[in-house]
Design a protein around this motif. Structure first.
Motif: not given
Length: 143
Positions: A9-14, A36-37, A69-74, A78-80
């Protein structure tokens, strides 16, 4: 397991609360974060940007900062993925590359002039995607 609950599953992240909620929904559907990507799309820099002029900013440094920043949030379960260019095209191209079964993304609910000026990535993804797109709409304020 429902027809929606098949990886990847792809999830765009802003970095908005709505996109963080979409990541949570994807993990909840699968019951496992490994399918989850999460994708963040950055725009291309203008040649006049100071970082471009002085060669202090490039795709590698921007990718590193966005990934941190994404790793800090999530977290890192998940695959980033960080990509560059038009968000709608990059999201759907990435979903095609990994043979995604679903894209889950929020709609920020913009309308009128804001929608005209900012465009709608969600609209573009729905039009271009070759897999189902689950759009999470913002809750309306109760009167």
């Amino acid at each position: 397991m429902t027809w929606l609950a098949h990886p990847p599953i792809v999830v765009p992240f802003d970095f908005s609360p709505a996109s963080k909620e979409a990541v949570g929904r994807a993990i909840g559907l699968l019951g496992d974060p490994s399918g989850v990507h999460v994708i963040h799309v950055l725009g291309e820099l203008s040649p006049a940007e100071p970082g471009e002029v002085w060669n202090t900013v490039d795709h590698a440094t921007r990718t590193k900062h966005a990934t941190e920043a994404m790793t800090k949030e999530l977290g890192n379960e998940v695959t980033l993925k960080v990509l560059f260019g038009d968000a709608g095209h990059q999201i759907t191209d990435y979903a095609d590359q990994i043979d995604a079964k679903l894209i889950i993304m929020p709609s920020h609910g913009r309308s009128g002039i804001l929608r005209v000026l900012l465009g709608s990535v969600t609209d573009r993804v729905v039009r271009l995607a070759h897999c189902p797109v689950l759009v999470l709409r913002p809750e309306k304020a109760k009167s």
